[in-house]
Design a protein around this motif. Structure first.
Motif, short mmCIF file in Angstrom:
data_model
loop_
_atom_site.label_atom_id
_atom_site.label_comp_id
_atom_site.label_asym_id
_atom_site.label_seq_id
_atom_site.Cartn_x
_atom_site.Cartn_y
_atom_site.Cartn_z
N MET A 215 -5.28 5.48 -2.17
CA MET A 215 -4.86 5.02 -3.51
C MET A 215 -3.45 4.47 -3.38
N ASN A 216 -3.31 3.20 -3.62
CA ASN A 216 -2.07 2.52 -3.25
C ASN A 216 -1.17 2.18 -4.42
N ASP A 217 0.12 2.26 -4.16
CA ASP A 217 1.08 1.65 -5.07
C ASP A 217 1.09 0.15 -4.78
N ILE A 218 1.22 -0.62 -5.82
CA ILE A 218 1.39 -2.05 -5.61
C ILE A 218 2.85 -2.34 -5.94
N LEU A 219 3.59 -2.61 -4.90
CA LEU A 219 5.05 -2.65 -5.02
C LEU A 219 5.54 -3.95 -5.63
N PRO A 220 6.79 -3.92 -6.13
CA PRO A 220 7.30 -5.12 -6.82
C PRO A 220 7.22 -6.39 -5.98
N GLU A 221 7.33 -6.24 -4.66
CA GLU A 221 7.26 -7.46 -3.85
C GLU A 221 5.82 -8.00 -3.78
N GLN A 222 4.84 -7.14 -4.12
CA GLN A 222 3.44 -7.59 -4.06
C GLN A 222 2.92 -8.07 -5.41
N THR A 223 3.52 -7.57 -6.50
CA THR A 223 2.93 -7.87 -7.81
C THR A 223 2.93 -9.35 -8.18
N PRO A 224 3.90 -10.16 -7.73
CA PRO A 224 3.80 -11.58 -8.11
C PRO A 224 2.49 -12.22 -7.64
N LEU A 225 2.06 -11.87 -6.43
CA LEU A 225 0.82 -12.46 -5.92
C LEU A 225 -0.39 -11.92 -6.69
N TRP A 226 -0.36 -10.65 -7.02
CA TRP A 226 -1.44 -10.07 -7.85
C TRP A 226 -1.51 -10.77 -9.20
N ARG A 227 -0.36 -10.96 -9.81
CA ARG A 227 -0.36 -11.56 -11.14
C ARG A 227 -0.78 -13.02 -11.08
N TYR A 228 -0.40 -13.70 -10.03
CA TYR A 228 -0.85 -15.09 -9.84
C TYR A 228 -2.38 -15.11 -9.73
N PHE A 229 -2.91 -14.22 -8.89
CA PHE A 229 -4.37 -14.17 -8.72
C PHE A 229 -5.07 -13.84 -10.04
N GLU A 230 -4.60 -12.76 -10.68
CA GLU A 230 -5.25 -12.32 -11.92
C GLU A 230 -5.13 -13.39 -13.01
N ARG B 215 -14.12 5.91 3.28
CA ARG B 215 -13.11 6.07 4.32
C ARG B 215 -12.11 4.93 4.21
N PRO B 216 -10.85 5.25 3.89
CA PRO B 216 -9.88 4.18 3.68
C PRO B 216 -9.61 3.40 4.98
N GLN B 217 -9.54 2.11 4.87
CA GLN B 217 -9.22 1.21 5.97
C GLN B 217 -8.83 -0.12 5.36
N LYS B 218 -8.46 -1.07 6.22
CA LYS B 218 -8.05 -2.36 5.68
C LYS B 218 -9.16 -2.95 4.79
N GLY B 219 -8.82 -3.26 3.56
CA GLY B 219 -9.79 -3.85 2.65
C GLY B 219 -10.76 -2.86 2.02
N ARG B 220 -10.58 -1.57 2.30
CA ARG B 220 -11.45 -0.55 1.69
C ARG B 220 -10.58 0.63 1.27
N TYR B 221 -10.56 0.88 -0.01
CA TYR B 221 -9.67 1.90 -0.54
C TYR B 221 -10.44 2.82 -1.48
N ARG B 222 -9.78 3.89 -1.92
CA ARG B 222 -10.45 4.83 -2.82
C ARG B 222 -10.18 4.49 -4.28
N GLY C 114 -13.42 -8.15 -5.42
CA GLY C 114 -12.43 -7.15 -5.05
C GLY C 114 -11.06 -7.80 -4.97
N ILE C 115 -10.15 -7.35 -5.82
CA ILE C 115 -8.83 -8.00 -5.88
C ILE C 115 -8.05 -7.78 -4.59
N GLU C 116 -8.08 -6.53 -4.07
CA GLU C 116 -7.32 -6.27 -2.83
C GLU C 116 -7.74 -7.24 -1.73
N ARG C 117 -9.06 -7.40 -1.57
CA ARG C 117 -9.53 -8.26 -0.47
C ARG C 117 -9.14 -9.72 -0.70
#
Ligand code: ATP
Ligand code: MG
Length: 429
Positions: free
Chosen positions: A11-26, A117-124, A309-312
């Protein structure tokens, strides 16, 4: 930090340096869905466990081993939603908004929870944007969903990196006939199947097609094919879909082994897959579920949907370096003020500018500081311009206007003229 004070694994925090890309995508997806006439719906994150058992199916990976289920203080069994379709169907039924054949084109966004099982591109805890359409049973709407995602990949600059896989699972009657034939064939080769597939043969035989086991895959080469069992209606639907994709020029590959993990699909199923993310290659998946609403207690209501899947997809944008330049800059203008009097004037001036230019990204220095330190912060903010208020500027009722990137000398602008001047030099979003 002690382990119990850390975030839960997967279960990940989405940090301030990552949120601009998330918001652009969303934001890009939300705008696209608005433009195609879809409306947003928001459902709770927690539902009765029974809802998911009933809709997703008891013998699926999700329900058998991936759900976060707990008892609340009343003793009710609740589950953190592992996907969105079940809750969306529950919501439209509960509010009667699909009654009388009313068409609903809905989308949602939010976190989903699966104990994998958490791994790249697969989270809980991961995030999906999902979409569901009710009361349209033709291939035209299946096509629209795919066309829309195709446009999205184009806008995001990742179209060349994804591939569309298609299959038809037929109506429940034709799927029933196929299931019988498959079970008969696989039972004759029972000993060559892996353990998981032997178990699935009894509980959910179509899922054997999905196996990663090489021996079982070898057995499957000569297994009966769903395509040979489609009834006329399913066949016509599938042909109708393909004709529409051909008309728009969307390439696809037919994958007879595509069965999807959930029980509720019928006719069209599809996945957008990529080879850029390693093992977690499916970025968007969906299909038709004409029997689901009835299975959940409603009137027969055709449905079709997908989830991405937004993370992917964010990972794809990073991997392919499709990050638009403008999202890395968060500040247009940074105001520096020196001394208390200037600070007060600066605050008032900033509010006047914001009144006139509500989209301007104007940051006012906080925490005072020397000339040098405020300039350093202005520069680090990424702003295009610094505004300067010192003793001289205060005396003349002007503000120093200093370009921080590239050419241009500092100039003095009268307070009254500042908003108009900024409007000419900053392109506002
Ligand atoms: P997978 O085969 O990768 O487990 P799935 O078939 O279980 O996927 P769906 O239930 O169809 O996935 O969910 C739709 C999309 O949500 C997937 O295509 C993927 O992009 C994303 N997704 C699913 N599970 C996860 C997860 N645990 N972590 C991150 N994204 C996920
Ligand atoms: Mg899964």
């Amino acid at each position: 930090m002690s382990k119990s004070l850390q975030a839960i694994r997967g279960m990940n925090d989405i940090l301030p340096e990552q949120t601009p890309l998330w918001r652009y995508f969303e934001g890009t997806v939300a705008r696209l869905l608005d433009n195609y006439g879809y409306k947003q719906i928001r459902m709770p994150i927690v539902e009765f466990t029974e809802l998911f058992k009933r809709s997703i199916g008891e013998v699926t990976d999700i329900v058998e081993k991936e759900m976060y289920t707990f008892e609340d203080r009343n003793g009710d069994s609740l589950t953190l939603r592992p996907e969105g379709t079940a809750a969306c169907v529950r919501a439209v039924l509960e509010h009667g908004i699909t009654g009388g054949g009313q068409v609903q084109k809905l989308w949602y966004i939010g976190p989903m929870f699966r104990h994998e099982r958490p791994q790249k591109g697969r989270y809980r805890q991961f995030h999906q944007i999902g979409l569901e359409v009710f009361n349209l049973d033709g291939p035209d709407i299946d096509a629209e969903l795919i066309i829309m995602t195709w446009r999205l990949w184009g806008e995001l600059g990742i179209r060349d990196a994804v591939k569309l896989e298609l299959n038809s699972l037929g109506t429940s009657e034709s799927r029933g006939r196929y299931r019988e034939a498959l079970v008969e064939y696989l039972s004759a080769h029972h000993d060559k199947l892996d353990e998981d597939s032997q178990r699935r043969l009894k509980t959910n035989p179509l899922r054997v097609l999905d196996t990663k086991n090489a021996d079982t895959q070898a057995v499957l080469v000569d297994a009966p094919k769903m395509a040979d069992y489609l009834d006329d209606e399913s066949r016509a639907h599938f042909e109708g879909l393909k004709a529409r994709l051909d008309a728009v020029g969307i390439p696809y590959v037919l994958n007879p082994k595509l069965v999807r993990g959930l029980d509720y699909y019928s006719k069209t199923v599809f996945e957008w897959v990529t080879d850029k993310l390693g093992a977690q290659g499916t970025v968007c998946a969906g299909g038709r579920y004409d029997g689901l609403v009835e299975q959940m207690g409603g009137k027969p209501t055709p449905g079709v949907g997908f989830a991405m899947g937004i993370e992917r997809l964010v990972l794809m944008l990073e991997t392919l370096e499709q990050i638009p330049e403008e999202i890395s800059r968060q500040v247009d203008v940074y105001l520096c003020a020196f001394g208390e009097e200037a600070e007060l004037a600066g605050l008032a001036l900033a509010e006047r500018v914001r009144d006139e230019l509500p989209n301007l990204r104007l940051q006012v220095n906080a925490g005072a500081g020397s000339f040098k330190s405020q300039f350093k912060k202005a520069d680090k903010s990424g702003a295009l311009y610094a505004l300067i208020l010192g003793d001289d500027e205060m005396a003349q009722q002007v503000v120093g206007f200093k370009p921080l990137r590239g050419q241009g000398e500092q100039q003095s602008i009268a307070w009254d003229a500042l908003a108009a001047h900024l409007a000419t030099c900053v392109v506002q979003g």
